[in-house]
Scaffold this motif. Structure first.
Motif, mmCIF file in Angstrom:
data_model
loop_
_atom_site.group_PDB
_atom_site.id
_atom_site.type_symbol
_atom_site.label_atom_id
_atom_site.label_comp_id
_atom_site.label_asym_id
_atom_site.label_seq_id
_atom_site.Cartn_x
_atom_site.Cartn_y
_atom_site.Cartn_z
ATOM 1 N N THR A 105 0.834 -1.416 0.244
ATOM 2 C CA THR A 105 -0.072 -0.222 -0.047
ATOM 3 C C THR A 105 1.005 1.302 0.080
ATOM 4 N N ASP A 106 0.406 2.309 0.091
ATOM 5 C CA ASP A 106 0.912 3.567 0.060
ATOM 6 C C ASP A 106 1.335 4.177 1.472
ATOM 7 N N MET A 107 0.519 3.292 2.606
ATOM 8 C CA MET A 107 0.971 3.809 3.761
ATOM 9 C C MET A 107 2.345 3.730 4.258
ATOM 10 N N HIS A 108 2.942 4.649 5.033
ATOM 11 C CA HIS A 108 4.383 4.642 5.372
ATOM 12 C C HIS A 108 4.300 4.141 6.646
ATOM 13 N N VAL A 109 5.001 3.259 7.080
ATOM 14 C CA VAL A 109 4.998 2.724 8.500
ATOM 15 C C VAL A 109 6.610 3.011 9.406
ATOM 16 N N LEU A 110 6.355 3.523 10.505
ATOM 17 C CA LEU A 110 7.788 3.529 11.325
ATOM 18 C C LEU A 110 7.656 2.830 12.554
ATOM 19 N N ASN A 111 8.417 1.878 12.688
ATOM 20 C CA ASN A 111 8.634 0.887 13.879
ATOM 21 C C ASN A 111 9.605 1.294 14.875
ATOM 22 N N PHE A 112 9.261 1.530 16.150
ATOM 23 C CA PHE A 112 10.091 1.802 17.174
ATOM 24 C C PHE A 112 10.205 0.952 18.260
ATOM 25 N N GLY A 113 11.247 0.310 18.703
ATOM 26 C CA GLY A 113 11.241 -0.468 19.720
ATOM 27 C C GLY A 113 12.671 -0.989 20.041
#
Length: 581
Positions: A540-548
């Protein structure tokens, strides 16, 4: 004033110059510096006080590191470290953090493994003995294991292998009648009998396995330990040296309150009272209130099971009120899960109480006995957090481990109301095992109208940015949302709840008016919740940022340092979000 003997000890070789009265004085000095430090820093009190004489005797008689000792758990290795060139970490407050609370090969040639879990030393020592012989190397190999650790299956596996070796191997069983709490299990009746008969009882677990055996009645007496070690040094076959010691020896509060002083936060040395004790409600209070409600009001046929860590959840409170429904299986994580599986298969609703850093020892049982069989066992998991400490006690791997077992649902509550609702749901569903990640960052409260484990809970519905705060990090998500308002961004905040199965309906809905999804979790990013979300949005066009957390073993960084490194502060998160919009 006489110069302290400890000032003259820089390596084990220095001990060999001392007579018994001087070694006895050294034991007094070491016990004093041990207490002085742990009263300020916290640490394992009882285990270390109990083996001061034993350790001095070992390093006096044997020639470390040619003669090798493997400390089970290694939480009792403080004296060993002091005697092997690391005493400054107990004498100088500026260097208190220089060494680990466990053995660490990076610190010294006298340490052979990073160890922080139990029941491993005998198996490790059998391997070392075989390697020594095949490479024609000199030296004794000794495993030091506590009686509590013998309940772990690996300890018995190690004994089983040891009995087949026809070579030097010394297995010192440090028997103080305690695990972390009291010992639990049938083998402890035999240890008690051996203590009472000075090792002469006809029934002898170790001899029955084919091992030679000797008993030392007072392991806190230096003369006895020196004689015992001299008698078995360079022995040509495996032998069990069964040594009776006292946990907390030499410090009245630790002798009186053995479980409390197994590991203790900073305390007043004169009285033993905790400095700055925590007050107020806790998640344990919620857990116990829910247990009572389920058992008394809902008539739920529940049981409570732990593997030697009752103190984490204050489970003895439940055990006193409902002794027939409370089980401590000792240090036997595998048994705790299979024991619960057997109960569930026959209609009970067991809850197993664990530390996340120990539960990994039962991975096969979680997958095989519970997952495949779809048994409705509830597992409470404590300690899921980004922490420093040492490499053997990491609180960031549980999500990757549990959330990817087919059929097992891993839930992460954010409030006390949600915790109670999750426990109730887990005890009344019949789809399979459910694990609940108990928050560890202070108790939070928020009204809960309904609970659906398959649906994310919206705390605020906005646009452009969606913040998904897993469990203990929901408050951080709310802080970031408030900061983003200063940038004219009305971010959404969601509580994911379910770490195993994504709420794909809500995630799909976010595509309508959001361009960035941010996940926050106190867990390893590799295999974690955020990784699942990123995979879902991959096409998809969704941008995702993961923090952990990074996939690594942290070692003595402060929690503040780790949170900053992983960009888990409001300021850093806002900066990263603005850069990626």
């Amino acid at each position: 004033m006489e110069t302290p003997i400890l000032n003259t000890i820089n390596s084990p070789a220095d001990l060999k110059k001392l007579a018994l009265p001087e070694l006895t004085q050294l034991a007094t000095e070491i016990r004093s510096v041990l207490l002085n430090k742990v009263s300020q820093t916290g640490g394992h009190v009882g285990p270390n006080l109990g083996v001061v004489e034993l350790t001095i005797a070992f390093h006096t008689v044997f020639n470390s590191p040619i003669d090798k000792v493997v400390w089970d758990v290694s939480h009792q290795s403080y004296t060993h470290k002091i005697l092997t060139g690391r005493k400054r970490a107990w004498l100088d407050p500026d260097h208190y953090d220089d060494v680990s609370g466990y053995t660490a090969p990076s610190e010294s040639a006298h340490d052979f493994f990073n160890i922080g879990h139990t029941s491993t030393s005998i198996a490790l020592a059998t391997g070392m003995a075989v390697a020594r012989d095949l490479q024609h190397q000199p030296g004794n190999v000794m495993a030091v294991i506590g009686d509590g650790s013998l309940s772990g299956g690996l300890a018995l596996e190690g004994l089983n292998t040891a009995a087949t070796l026809k070579t030097n191997l010394i297995i010192l069983v440090n028997d103080n009648g305690m695990s972390i709490a009291e010992d639990h299990g049938g083998l402890y009746a035999n240890l008690k009998l051996l203590r009472e008969t000075n090792g002469q009882a006809a029934t002898n677990l170790f001899k029955a396995m084919g091992l030679d055996y000797r008993y030392v009645a007072d392991g806190n007496d230096l003369a006895s330990m020196l004689a015992a070690f001299k008698a078995v040094k360079a022995i040509d076959h495996p032998i069990v040296l069964h040594v009776h010691t006292e946990k907390g020896h030499g410090y009245a509060p630790a002798m009186t309150h053995k479980e409390a002083f197994h590991w203790h936060v900073p305390f007043d040395l004169a009285t033993g009272k905790t400095l700055n004790p925590q007050t107020g409600d806790s998640y344990n209070d919620v857990i116990h209130a829910t247990l009572e409600h389920e058992l008394i009001d809902e008539k739920t046929p529940l049981t409570a099971i732990t593997a030697a860590v009752p103190g984490i959840y204050d489970l003895k409170r439940f055990g006193k009120q409902h002794p027939a429904r409370y089980f401590d299986v000792g240090i036997a994580e595998q048994e705790s899960i299979s024991f619960a599986a057997g109960q569930a298969q026959q209609g009970l609703r067991p809850i197993v109480f664990h530390s996340g850093t120990f539960l990994q020892r039962a991975y096969d049982q979680l997958s095989h006995d519970l997952g495949i069989n779809k048994l409705p066992v509830t597992i409470m998991v404590a300690g899921g957090s980004i922490n420093a400490g040492d490499p053997t006690h990491q609180g960031t791997f549980d999500v990757a481990m549990l959330s990817n077992i087919p059929g097992l649902t891993y839930l992460a509550p954010t409030t006390k109301e949600e915790l109670a609702a999750m426990m109730h749901w887990a005890l009344h569903q019949d789809q399979g095992p459910v694990a609940i990640r108990v928050p560890g960052n202070g108790i939070h409260s928020a009204p809960l109208k309904t609970f659906n484990p398959q649906k994310m809970q919206p705390y605020h519905v906005g646009q452009k940015v969606a913040l998904l705060g897993v469990g203990s990090l929901l408050p951080l998500a709310e802080q970031v949302q408030a900061s983003l308002r200063e940038h004219d961004i009305d971010a959404s905040v969601y509580d994911p709840r379910n770490l195993s199965d994504l709420d794909t309906t809500t995630l799909t809905d976010l595509l309508t008016n959001h361009q960035l999804v941010v996940t926050l979790e106190e867990a390893s990013l590799s295999g974690g919740f955020g990784e699942k979300v990123a995979s879902f949005y991959g096409n998809t066009d969704m941008h995702v940022l993961n923090f952990g957390a990074a996939k690594r073993f942290n070692d003595r960084e402060t929690s503040a340092e780790l949170w900053h490194e992983f960009k888990l502060t409001p300021t850093q998160l806002v900066t990263e979000i603005m850069k990626n919009l």
